[in-house]
Design a protein around this motif. Structure first.
Motif, PDB file in Angstrom:
ATOM      1  N   ASN A 229      34.499  45.053  28.469  1.00 39.31           N
ATOM      2  CA  ASN A 229      34.315  46.499  28.299  1.00 39.31           C
ATOM      3  C   ASN A 229      32.853  46.921  28.353  1.00 39.31           C
ATOM      4  O   ASN A 229      32.562  48.114  28.503  1.00 39.31           O
ATOM      5  N   ASP A 230      31.935  45.981  28.219  1.00 37.50           N
ATOM      6  CA  ASP A 230      30.523  46.328  28.361  1.00 37.50           C
ATOM      7  C   ASP A 230      29.936  45.821  29.673  1.00 37.50           C
ATOM      8  O   ASP A 230      29.305  46.570  30.403  1.00 37.50           O
ATOM      9  N   TRP A 231      30.151  44.561  29.989  1.00 35.61           N
ATOM     10  CA  TRP A 231      29.511  43.952  31.160  1.00 35.61           C
ATOM     11  C   TRP A 231      30.085  44.434  32.482  1.00 35.61           C
ATOM     12  O   TRP A 231      29.397  44.398  33.510  1.00 35.61           O
ATOM     13  N   CYS A 232      31.314  44.870  32.492  1.00 37.27           N
ATOM     14  CA  CYS A 232      32.012  45.107  33.758  1.00 37.27           C
ATOM     15  C   CYS A 232      32.382  46.563  33.975  1.00 37.27           C
ATOM     16  O   CYS A 232      33.316  46.866  34.729  1.00 37.27           O
ATOM     17  N   VAL A 233      31.680  47.498  33.334  1.00 37.45           N
ATOM     18  CA  VAL A 233      32.040  48.908  33.460  1.00 37.45           C
ATOM     19  C   VAL A 233      30.913  49.710  34.098  1.00 37.45           C
ATOM     20  O   VAL A 233      29.734  49.347  34.029  1.00 37.45           O
ATOM     21  N   ASP A 234      31.306  50.815  34.711  1.00 33.84           N
ATOM     22  CA  ASP A 234      30.353  51.857  35.084  1.00 33.84           C
ATOM     23  C   ASP A 234      30.020  52.627  33.810  1.00 33.84           C
ATOM     24  O   ASP A 234      30.914  53.187  33.162  1.00 33.84           O
ATOM     25  N   LEU A 235      28.755  52.657  33.446  1.00 30.55           N
ATOM     26  CA  LEU A 235      28.371  53.228  32.153  1.00 30.55           C
ATOM     27  C   LEU A 235      28.618  54.735  32.080  1.00 30.55           C
ATOM     28  O   LEU A 235      28.786  55.272  30.988  1.00 30.55           O
ATOM     29  N   ASP A 236      28.634  55.408  33.195  1.00 24.28           N
ATOM     30  CA  ASP A 236      28.835  56.863  33.184  1.00 24.28           C
ATOM     31  C   ASP A 236      30.305  57.247  33.018  1.00 24.28           C
ATOM     32  O   ASP A 236      30.605  58.296  32.452  1.00 24.28           O
ATOM     33  N   THR A 237      31.217  56.401  33.505  1.00 26.33           N
ATOM     34  CA  THR A 237      32.629  56.775  33.511  1.00 26.33           C
ATOM     35  C   THR A 237      33.506  55.869  32.654  1.00 26.33           C
ATOM     36  O   THR A 237      34.617  56.258  32.293  1.00 26.33           O
ATOM     37  N   GLY A 238      33.051  54.649  32.374  1.00 27.28           N
ATOM     38  CA  GLY A 238      33.877  53.671  31.676  1.00 27.28           C
ATOM     39  C   GLY A 238      34.859  52.956  32.577  1.00 27.28           C
ATOM     40  O   GLY A 238      35.632  52.116  32.115  1.00 27.28           O
ATOM     41  N   VAL A 239      34.842  53.252  33.877  1.00 29.79           N
ATOM     42  CA  VAL A 239      35.750  52.622  34.830  1.00 29.79           C
ATOM     43  C   VAL A 239      35.309  51.175  35.062  1.00 29.79           C
ATOM     44  O   VAL A 239      34.116  50.879  35.195  1.00 29.79           O
ATOM     45  N   LEU A 240      36.259  50.270  35.116  1.00 34.01           N
ATOM     46  CA  LEU A 240      35.961  48.863  35.357  1.00 34.01           C
ATOM     47  C   LEU A 240      35.557  48.632  36.815  1.00 34.01           C
ATOM     48  O   LEU A 240      36.157  49.179  37.736  1.00 34.01           O
TER      49      LEU A 240
END
Length: 319
Positions: A229-240
């Motif tokens: 949930n932290d390393w593999c997400v787009d920080l702006d959207t939370g999309v994996l």
């Protein structure tokens, strides 16, 4: 890693005499994080990190420090605690528990690529396996019991949409944590907070995991979900990001294969990991503590991630 307790070089000089590190030469507060007071400590023997614990007590701390010692002895890349002349890893400083650990080389990788995610996944699996014979036990102190405690404290501060989401997800997670499936998941010591800023890299070479002070015994899958949930997400959207997720999970699976039960529990566990950090960030925002250097994290980031995990299935644990 904010600074709640002020310490000067003059304060440290007589205290450090009990450690085999020579004299303290420099001390600098670390501004990131929100739980403990941390300092870069330069001594005649090298570079270290000094931590003064603001919430954890002398009875709780042996779990964390002995776990790091245990993992380091088994080849997991973690800071090694430095014992004093009595063999103690935690001793009082300014009336609070304090410890010194080795300082990892490199820097945090805040824009991870699949190669970085693969390195973290492989080392996390190695860490889980290395902890199977660790003799101490402590529950995850930010697990379901803490969620039950914190939820009624933050609910009055939320708007209707956030209020409804928190109540709904708590009901979902209570059912999941009480299920037979959950009880079959493999467990052991977990880091439970393995964010990008808690891992060091030198280029593409992973040099270590640190900040184990949220560690506890929980399902290994929860640790995997927190990290993804932290390393593999787009920080702006939370999309994996599928490429990063696949790199992380495949590297982990190559070291410690996922079980069919873990595959079945993967989607609700990603939601659990998102809920845990949304709730703790809400609590830190609405019930702040004073510190010299403290910037609470934005709860909306993990609210977005939670909503995205509810709406969109994640890639499977094993392709």
């Amino acid at each position: 890693m904010a600074v709640f307790t002020s310490v000067s070089l003059d304060d440290v000089q007589p205290w450090i005499a009990q450690f085999p590190l020579g004299q303290a030469l420099a001390l600098k507060g670390i501004a990131s994080g929100i739980e403990n007071s941390n300092f870069f400590l330069t001594t005649e023997r090298g570079e270290y990190v000094l931590t003064i614990f603001e919430n954890l007590n002398f009875e709780q701390l042996p779990f964390y420090l002995r776990l790091m010692e245990h993992l380091a002895a088994r080849g997991v890349l973690v800071p090694a605690p430095v014992p004093n002349d009595q063999g103690e890893l935690c001793v009082p400083l300014q009336g609070k528990p304090a410890a010194i650990v080795s300082k990892l080389e490199g820097s945090s990788q805040l824009d991870p690529q699949p190669v970085h995610c693969a390195a973290v996944g492989a080392m996390l699996a190695k860490m889980h396996l290395a902890g199977t014979d660790f003799p101490l036990y402590q529950p995850n102190l930010r697990g379901l019991a803490w969620w039950h405690w914190a939820t009624p404290i933050v609910l009055p501060h939320l708007g209707k949409a956030e209020h409804d989401l928190l109540c709904s997800e708590m009901h979902f997670q209570e059912a999941f944590h009480g299920s037979a499936l959950y009880k079959r998941l493999q467990q052991g010591p977990v880091h439970a907070d393995l964010f990008r800023n808690n891992v060091m890299f030198d280029g593409e070479q992973l040099t270590g995991f640190f900040d184990f002070y949220f560690a506890g015994c929980d399902t290994w899958l929860f640790d995997v979900a927190v990290t993804v949930n932290d390393w593999c997400v787009d920080l702006d959207t939370g999309v994996l990001d599928v490429a990063r997720v696949r790199a992380f999970l495949d590297a982990y699976h190559a070291v410690r294969p996922f079980t069919p039960d873990e595959q079945e529990a993967w989607q609700p566990m990603l939601r659990a990991a998102a809920l845990r950090f949304w709730l703790s960030r809400l609590y830190d925002l609405h019930k702040p503590r004073e510190a010299e250097m403290l910037t609470p994290h934005d709860p909306a980031h993990f609210e977005r991630i939670l909503r995205e995990r509810i709406a969109t299935p994640a890639p499977a644990l094993h392709a």
